[in-house]
Design a protein around this motif. Sequence first.
Motif, PDB file in Angstrom:
ATOM      1  N   GLY A 149      13.845  -4.042   8.545  1.00  0.00           N
ATOM      2  CA  GLY A 149      13.887  -3.497   7.196  1.00  0.00           C
ATOM      3  C   GLY A 149      14.085  -4.551   6.128  1.00  0.00           C
ATOM      4  N   LEU A 150      14.547  -5.735   6.550  1.00  0.00           N
ATOM      5  CA  LEU A 150      14.799  -6.801   5.589  1.00  0.00           C
ATOM      6  C   LEU A 150      13.581  -7.699   5.388  1.00  0.00           C
ATOM      7  CD1 LEU A 150      18.430  -7.830   6.577  1.00  0.00           C
ATOM      8  CD2 LEU A 150      17.689  -6.356   4.716  1.00  0.00           C
ATOM      9  N   ALA A 151      12.475  -7.358   5.999  1.00  0.00           N
ATOM     10  CA  ALA A 151      11.265  -8.157   5.810  1.00  0.00           C
ATOM     11  C   ALA A 151      10.822  -8.094   4.351  1.00  0.00           C
ATOM     12  CB  ALA A 151      10.150  -7.626   6.720  1.00  0.00           C
ATOM     13  N   ALA A 152      10.352  -9.209   3.845  1.00  0.00           N
ATOM     14  CA  ALA A 152       9.925  -9.286   2.447  1.00  0.00           C
ATOM     15  C   ALA A 152       8.629  -8.505   2.237  1.00  0.00           C
ATOM     16  CB  ALA A 152       9.717 -10.746   2.060  1.00  0.00           C
ATOM     17  N   MET A 153       8.380  -8.112   0.978  1.00  0.00           N
ATOM     18  CA  MET A 153       7.093  -7.510   0.653  1.00  0.00           C
ATOM     19  C   MET A 153       6.001  -8.529   0.958  1.00  0.00           C
ATOM     20  SD  MET A 153       7.434  -5.415  -2.942  1.00  0.00           S
ATOM     21  CE  MET A 153       8.233  -6.748  -3.847  1.00  0.00           C
ATOM     22  N   PRO A 154       4.953  -8.140   1.644  1.00  0.00           N
ATOM     23  CA  PRO A 154       3.892  -9.103   1.957  1.00  0.00           C
ATOM     24  C   PRO A 154       3.018  -9.392   0.744  1.00  0.00           C
ATOM     25  CG  PRO A 154       3.290  -6.939   2.771  1.00  0.00           C
ATOM     26  CD  PRO A 154       4.699  -6.814   2.231  1.00  0.00           C
ATOM     27  N   PHE A 155       2.471 -10.591   0.704  1.00  0.00           N
ATOM     28  CA  PHE A 155       1.521 -10.958  -0.349  1.00  0.00           C
ATOM     29  C   PHE A 155       0.262 -10.107  -0.233  1.00  0.00           C
ATOM     30  CE2 PHE A 155      -2.149 -13.744  -1.466  1.00  0.00           C
ATOM     31  CZ  PHE A 155      -1.966 -13.741  -2.838  1.00  0.00           C
ATOM     32  N   TYR A 156      -0.182  -9.861   0.996  1.00  0.00           N
ATOM     33  CA  TYR A 156      -1.321  -8.973   1.201  1.00  0.00           C
ATOM     34  C   TYR A 156      -1.116  -8.181   2.482  1.00  0.00           C
ATOM     35  CZ  TYR A 156      -3.155 -12.254   4.695  1.00  0.00           C
ATOM     36  OH  TYR A 156      -3.307 -13.055   5.798  1.00  0.00           O
ATOM     37  N   THR A 157      -1.718  -7.003   2.506  1.00  0.00           N
ATOM     38  CA  THR A 157      -1.639  -6.141   3.682  1.00  0.00           C
ATOM     39  C   THR A 157      -2.842  -5.200   3.674  1.00  0.00           C
ATOM     40  OG1 THR A 157      -0.193  -4.623   4.909  1.00  0.00           O
ATOM     41  CG2 THR A 157      -0.285  -4.336   2.524  1.00  0.00           C
ATOM     42  N   SER A 158      -3.190  -4.672   4.838  1.00  0.00           N
ATOM     43  CA  SER A 158      -4.268  -3.689   4.879  1.00  0.00           C
ATOM     44  C   SER A 158      -3.800  -2.417   4.176  1.00  0.00           C
ATOM     45  CB  SER A 158      -4.670  -3.392   6.328  1.00  0.00           C
ATOM     46  OG  SER A 158      -3.574  -2.883   7.058  1.00  0.00           O
ATOM     47  N   PHE A 159      -4.740  -1.726   3.530  1.00  0.00           N
ATOM     48  CA  PHE A 159      -4.406  -0.502   2.797  1.00  0.00           C
ATOM     49  C   PHE A 159      -5.621   0.400   2.772  1.00  0.00           C
ATOM     50  CE2 PHE A 159      -4.148   1.950  -1.210  1.00  0.00           C
ATOM     51  CZ  PHE A 159      -2.966   2.636  -0.962  1.00  0.00           C
ATOM     52  N   SER A 160      -5.444   1.648   3.210  1.00  0.00           N
ATOM     53  CA  SER A 160      -6.544   2.597   3.300  1.00  0.00           C
ATOM     54  C   SER A 160      -7.681   1.951   4.088  1.00  0.00           C
ATOM     55  CB  SER A 160      -6.982   3.036   1.900  1.00  0.00           C
ATOM     56  OG  SER A 160      -7.908   4.097   1.958  1.00  0.00           O
ATOM     57  N   GLN A 161      -8.888   1.866   3.498  1.00  0.00           N
ATOM     58  CA  GLN A 161     -10.008   1.230   4.188  1.00  0.00           C
ATOM     59  C   GLN A 161     -10.172  -0.238   3.785  1.00  0.00           C
ATOM     60  OE1 GLN A 161     -13.663   3.715   4.188  1.00  0.00           O
ATOM     61  NE2 GLN A 161     -12.391   5.332   3.296  1.00  0.00           N
ATOM     62  N   GLY A 162      -9.292  -0.715   2.888  1.00  0.00           N
ATOM     63  CA  GLY A 162      -9.424  -2.079   2.394  1.00  0.00           C
ATOM     64  C   GLY A 162      -8.125  -2.842   2.461  1.00  0.00           C
ATOM     65  N   TRP A 163      -7.737  -3.399   1.298  1.00  0.00           N
ATOM     66  CA  TRP A 163      -6.580  -4.290   1.248  1.00  0.00           C
ATOM     67  C   TRP A 163      -5.706  -3.998   0.037  1.00  0.00           C
ATOM     68  CZ3 TRP A 163      -5.691  -7.407   5.329  1.00  0.00           C
ATOM     69  CH2 TRP A 163      -6.765  -7.666   6.184  1.00  0.00           C
ATOM     70  N   HIS A 164      -4.473  -4.498   0.105  1.00  0.00           N
ATOM     71  CA  HIS A 164      -3.520  -4.437  -0.999  1.00  0.00           C
ATOM     72  C   HIS A 164      -2.963  -5.842  -1.187  1.00  0.00           C
ATOM     73  CE1 HIS A 164       0.667  -2.827  -2.489  1.00  0.00           C
ATOM     74  NE2 HIS A 164       0.025  -3.510  -3.413  1.00  0.00           N
ATOM     75  N   VAL A 165      -3.138  -6.379  -2.394  1.00  0.00           N
ATOM     76  CA  VAL A 165      -2.669  -7.740  -2.705  1.00  0.00           C
ATOM     77  C   VAL A 165      -1.723  -7.687  -3.891  1.00  0.00           C
ATOM     78  CG1 VAL A 165      -3.371 -10.029  -3.520  1.00  0.00           C
ATOM     79  CG2 VAL A 165      -4.704  -8.885  -1.759  1.00  0.00           C
ATOM     80  N   ARG A 166      -0.660  -8.489  -3.819  1.00  0.00           N
ATOM     81  CA  ARG A 166       0.317  -8.627  -4.907  1.00  0.00           C
ATOM     82  C   ARG A 166       0.202 -10.054  -5.462  1.00  0.00           C
ATOM     83  NH1 ARG A 166       2.932  -5.720  -0.664  1.00  0.00           N
ATOM     84  NH2 ARG A 166       3.780  -3.704  -1.338  1.00  0.00           N
ATOM     85  N   PRO A 167      -0.713 -10.304  -6.384  1.00  0.00           N
ATOM     86  CA  PRO A 167      -0.993 -11.685  -6.807  1.00  0.00           C
ATOM     87  C   PRO A 167       0.091 -12.331  -7.661  1.00  0.00           C
ATOM     88  CG  PRO A 167      -2.277 -10.149  -8.107  1.00  0.00           C
ATOM     89  CD  PRO A 167      -1.614  -9.342  -7.023  1.00  0.00           C
ATOM     90  N   LEU A 168       1.035 -11.535  -8.187  1.00  0.00           N
ATOM     91  CA  LEU A 168       2.114 -12.104  -9.014  1.00  0.00           C
ATOM     92  C   LEU A 168       3.401 -12.313  -8.224  1.00  0.00           C
ATOM     93  CD1 LEU A 168       1.733 -10.028 -12.328  1.00  0.00           C
ATOM     94  CD2 LEU A 168       0.818 -12.297 -11.809  1.00  0.00           C
ATOM     95  N   LEU A 169       3.336 -12.155  -6.919  1.00  0.00           N
ATOM     96  CA  LEU A 169       4.554 -12.138  -6.120  1.00  0.00           C
ATOM     97  C   LEU A 169       5.318 -13.463  -6.153  1.00  0.00           C
ATOM     98  CD1 LEU A 169       6.017 -10.016  -4.465  1.00  0.00           C
ATOM     99  CD2 LEU A 169       4.882 -10.890  -2.419  1.00  0.00           C
ATOM    100  N   HIS A 170       4.634 -14.553  -6.443  1.00  0.00           N
ATOM    101  CA  HIS A 170       5.300 -15.860  -6.472  1.00  0.00           C
ATOM    102  C   HIS A 170       5.617 -16.319  -7.896  1.00  0.00           C
ATOM    103  CE1 HIS A 170       4.653 -15.961  -2.231  1.00  0.00           C
ATOM    104  NE2 HIS A 170       3.344 -15.938  -2.371  1.00  0.00           N
ATOM    105  N   PHE A 171       5.526 -15.393  -8.839  1.00  0.00           N
ATOM    106  CA  PHE A 171       5.886 -15.686 -10.223  1.00  0.00           C
ATOM    107  C   PHE A 171       7.099 -14.845 -10.607  1.00  0.00           C
ATOM    108  CE2 PHE A 171       1.412 -16.745  -9.884  1.00  0.00           C
ATOM    109  CZ  PHE A 171       1.369 -17.991 -10.493  1.00  0.00           C
ATOM    110  N   SER A 172       7.905 -15.373 -11.501  1.00  0.00           N
ATOM    111  CA  SER A 172       9.135 -14.688 -11.900  1.00  0.00           C
ATOM    112  C   SER A 172       8.886 -13.734 -13.067  1.00  0.00           C
ATOM    113  CB  SER A 172      10.195 -15.714 -12.302  1.00  0.00           C
ATOM    114  OG  SER A 172       9.817 -16.364 -13.509  1.00  0.00           O
ATOM    115  N   GLN A 173       9.823 -12.826 -13.269  1.00  0.00           N
ATOM    116  CA  GLN A 173       9.729 -11.923 -14.411  1.00  0.00           C
ATOM    117  C   GLN A 173       9.792 -12.699 -15.723  1.00  0.00           C
ATOM    118  OE1 GLN A 173      12.849  -8.902 -14.861  1.00  0.00           O
ATOM    119  NE2 GLN A 173      11.229  -7.432 -15.330  1.00  0.00           N
TER     120      GLN A 173
END
Length: 202
Positions: A149-173
């Motif tokens: 449960g402590l695993a970090a949010m992934p930068f990318y992962t499979s989602f539905s029939q394609g993909w889900h990417v979080r491109p701002l994950l390495h940038f701060s608020q």
Amino acid sequence: MVSSANLDSQKLFKSLTQFPDFSKIKTWWLAYSGGVDSQVLLHLLSQLKPQYNLDVRAVYIDHGLQIESKQWQTHCEENCQAFNIPFQTFSVNAHAGQGESPEATARTARYAALSKLIKKNDCLLTAQHQDDQAETLLLQLFRGAGPAGLAAMPFYTSFSQGWHVRPLLHFSQKQIMNYARQNQLQWVEDPSNKNNKYDRNF
């Protein structure tokens, strides 16, 4: 690792290209709420779209939880028109039942709607950033999650029939806010973000 440099469109492009299937993606779907994070991501994508011939589209999910949601939808639609980005919206029932978490219910309804859009060679983009990553870890610790449960949010992962990417994950608020102010962006403020009855805000 958080980049110390200012956020700009080329840094976003570099982030996107770190996704292994970048070249296979035909359509990039931005989950666009109108909040500052997704507002910045929309602005950045609007610069990359003509430069790299990206098929960028935006989708707004109306959870029906705030009376301002239709105003936010109008804000999002007008911004997409200004940036020449196709826009659509879904309305979902995100009202939590007895004993259910409002946050979890809204998230489940949101992603269920988004999953209908993502076909093969499509990619969903969401605007989570480094501070969101830290909050997620704290929440999991607070809830007594185990190692999985402590695993970090992934930068990318499979989602539905394609993909889900979080491109701002390495940038701060802070970097995102600096970009928004420097570019004089206008965004919506969800009052629930200040409500401490939600675990994340607390």
